[in-house]
Design a protein around this motif. Structure first.
Motif, mmCIF file in Angstrom:
data_model
loop_
_atom_site.group_PDB
_atom_site.id
_atom_site.type_symbol
_atom_site.label_atom_id
_atom_site.label_comp_id
_atom_site.label_asym_id
_atom_site.label_seq_id
_atom_site.Cartn_x
_atom_site.Cartn_y
_atom_site.Cartn_z
ATOM 1 N N ASP A 73 0.731 -1.503 -0.185
ATOM 2 C CA ASP A 73 0.314 -0.207 -0.304
ATOM 3 C C ASP A 73 0.968 1.132 -0.858
ATOM 4 N N PHE A 74 0.365 2.728 -0.717
ATOM 5 C CA PHE A 74 0.518 3.400 -0.791
ATOM 6 C C PHE A 74 -0.248 4.287 -0.066
ATOM 7 N N LEU A 75 0.077 5.267 0.827
ATOM 8 C CA LEU A 75 -1.415 5.688 1.372
ATOM 9 C C LEU A 75 -0.477 7.632 1.724
ATOM 10 N N PHE A 76 -1.198 8.489 0.970
ATOM 11 C CA PHE A 76 -1.276 9.927 1.213
ATOM 12 C C PHE A 76 -2.302 10.844 1.733
ATOM 13 N N ASP A 77 -2.938 11.207 2.975
ATOM 14 C CA ASP A 77 -3.364 11.968 3.997
ATOM 15 C C ASP A 77 -2.710 12.864 4.730
ATOM 16 N N PRO A 78 -3.193 14.249 4.380
ATOM 17 C CA PRO A 78 -3.386 15.330 4.751
ATOM 18 C C PRO A 78 -3.398 15.438 6.471
ATOM 19 N N GLN A 79 -4.895 14.356 7.012
ATOM 20 C CA GLN A 79 -5.067 14.429 8.613
ATOM 21 C C GLN A 79 -4.317 13.368 8.713
ATOM 22 N N ARG A 80 -3.408 12.566 8.464
ATOM 23 C CA ARG A 80 -2.193 11.677 9.083
ATOM 24 C C ARG A 80 -1.313 12.853 9.918
ATOM 25 N N ARG A 81 -0.871 12.657 10.979
ATOM 26 C CA ARG A 81 0.324 13.008 11.724
ATOM 27 C C ARG A 81 1.862 13.212 10.998
ATOM 28 N N GLU A 82 1.366 11.819 10.156
ATOM 29 C CA GLU A 82 2.376 10.634 9.518
ATOM 30 C C GLU A 82 1.701 11.084 8.209
ATOM 31 N N GLN A 83 1.939 12.116 7.029
ATOM 32 C CA GLN A 83 0.928 11.792 5.928
ATOM 33 C C GLN A 83 1.410 10.778 4.744
ATOM 34 N N VAL A 84 2.967 9.783 4.647
ATOM 35 C CA VAL A 84 2.947 8.984 4.018
ATOM 36 C C VAL A 84 2.984 8.017 4.862
ATOM 37 N N LEU A 85 2.574 7.089 4.105
ATOM 38 C CA LEU A 85 2.727 6.006 4.551
ATOM 39 C C LEU A 85 2.763 4.975 3.486
ATOM 40 N N LEU A 86 3.873 3.796 3.339
ATOM 41 C CA LEU A 86 4.088 3.077 2.727
ATOM 42 C C LEU A 86 4.058 1.309 3.825
ATOM 43 N N GLY A 87 4.071 0.003 3.487
ATOM 44 C CA GLY A 87 3.793 -1.100 4.086
ATOM 45 C C GLY A 87 2.422 -1.879 3.417
ATOM 46 N N GLN A 88 2.506 -3.332 3.961
ATOM 47 C CA GLN A 88 2.250 -3.960 3.937
ATOM 48 C C GLN A 88 1.379 -4.969 4.828
ATOM 49 N N ARG A 89 -0.028 -5.244 4.031
ATOM 50 C CA ARG A 89 -0.825 -6.519 5.201
ATOM 51 C C ARG A 89 -0.373 -7.571 4.733
ATOM 52 N N TYR A 93 -0.859 -8.437 10.847
ATOM 53 C CA TYR A 93 0.226 -7.753 11.135
ATOM 54 C C TYR A 93 0.392 -6.388 10.258
ATOM 55 N N TYR A 94 0.319 -5.138 10.535
ATOM 56 C CA TYR A 94 0.615 -4.419 9.159
ATOM 57 C C TYR A 94 2.256 -3.969 9.371
ATOM 58 N N ASP A 95 2.750 -4.535 8.510
ATOM 59 C CA ASP A 95 4.350 -4.451 8.512
ATOM 60 C C ASP A 95 4.448 -2.981 7.725
ATOM 61 N N VAL A 96 4.690 -1.974 8.522
ATOM 62 C CA VAL A 96 5.066 -0.184 8.169
ATOM 63 C C VAL A 96 6.258 -0.388 7.177
ATOM 64 N N TRP A 97 6.465 -0.221 6.187
ATOM 65 C CA TRP A 97 7.997 -0.032 5.701
ATOM 66 C C TRP A 97 8.463 1.327 5.656
ATOM 67 N N ALA A 98 7.147 2.481 5.854
ATOM 68 C CA ALA A 98 7.562 3.713 6.151
ATOM 69 C C ALA A 98 6.767 4.412 6.386
ATOM 70 N N SER A 99 7.245 5.579 7.103
ATOM 71 C CA SER A 99 6.032 6.865 7.367
ATOM 72 C C SER A 99 6.522 7.099 8.114
ATOM 73 N N TYR A 100 6.125 8.678 7.297
ATOM 74 C CA TYR A 100 7.213 10.187 7.263
ATOM 75 C C TYR A 100 5.282 11.420 7.523
ATOM 76 N N THR A 101 6.159 12.153 8.140
ATOM 77 C CA THR A 101 5.990 13.997 7.831
ATOM 78 C C THR A 101 6.472 14.275 6.215
ATOM 79 N N VAL A 102 5.317 14.705 5.333
ATOM 80 C CA VAL A 102 6.176 15.618 4.784
ATOM 81 C C VAL A 102 7.274 16.769 4.953
ATOM 82 N N PRO A 103 8.453 17.133 4.748
ATOM 83 C CA PRO A 103 8.723 18.611 5.191
ATOM 84 C C PRO A 103 7.674 19.403 5.377
ATOM 85 N N GLY A 104 8.497 20.443 5.628
ATOM 86 C CA GLY A 104 7.897 21.526 5.137
ATOM 87 C C GLY A 104 5.989 22.185 6.231
#
Length: 129
Positions: A73-89, A93-104
């Motif tokens: 999965d790839f997710l971009f959601d400005p309502q999340r504290r960390e807007q970008v999520l990349l991971g796999q079910r 469990y859910y395996d989070v590969w990357a989860s981060y805040t967009v700079p700025g």
């Protein structure tokens, strides 16, 4: 892909610029219905919230398939504290590969903050107080 912004208009513009036109293929689309249905519970509530909001935020989700990785999965959601999520079910469990805040970006305010709480892990599963 599921999204709430003007991505559909952008895609259509790019298709027209490349001299491509959308084709209606209901038989092909019906093949994806069982696959898409499994994503609806986790995506539909967020999309509904955006549709009903007076201040909607763009939302983008894509279920992708990798040769080496399988589906992810790839997710971009400005309502999340960390807007970008990349991971796999995974199965359990859910395996989070990357989860981060967009700079700025400015993170959304917290809905609430617990001032005090306690956890009791000694109760049998399913027993409520």
């Amino acid at each position: 892909m599921r999204f709430t912004d003007d991505a559909a208009d952008d895609l259509l513009h790019q298709f027209h610029s490349a001299s491509l036109s959308p084709q209606l293929d209901t038989a092909f689309a019906s093949l994806s219905n069982p696959f898409v249905a499994q994503f609806n519970p986790s995506q539909s509530l967020r999309i509904l919230e955006d549709r009903l909001s007076q201040n909607p935020k763009p939302y983008f989700y894509a279920a992708l398939e990798g040769v080496e990785t399988g589906s992810f999965d790839f997710l971009f959601d400005p309502q999340r504290r960390e807007q970008v999520l990349l991971g796999q079910r995974r199965k359990s469990y859910y395996d989070v590969w990357a989860s981060y805040t967009v700079p700025g970006s400015v993170p959304p305010p917290a809905d609430f903050r617990a001032l005090d709480y306690a956890m009791d892990n000694n109760r049998p599963a399913g027993q409520l107080s």
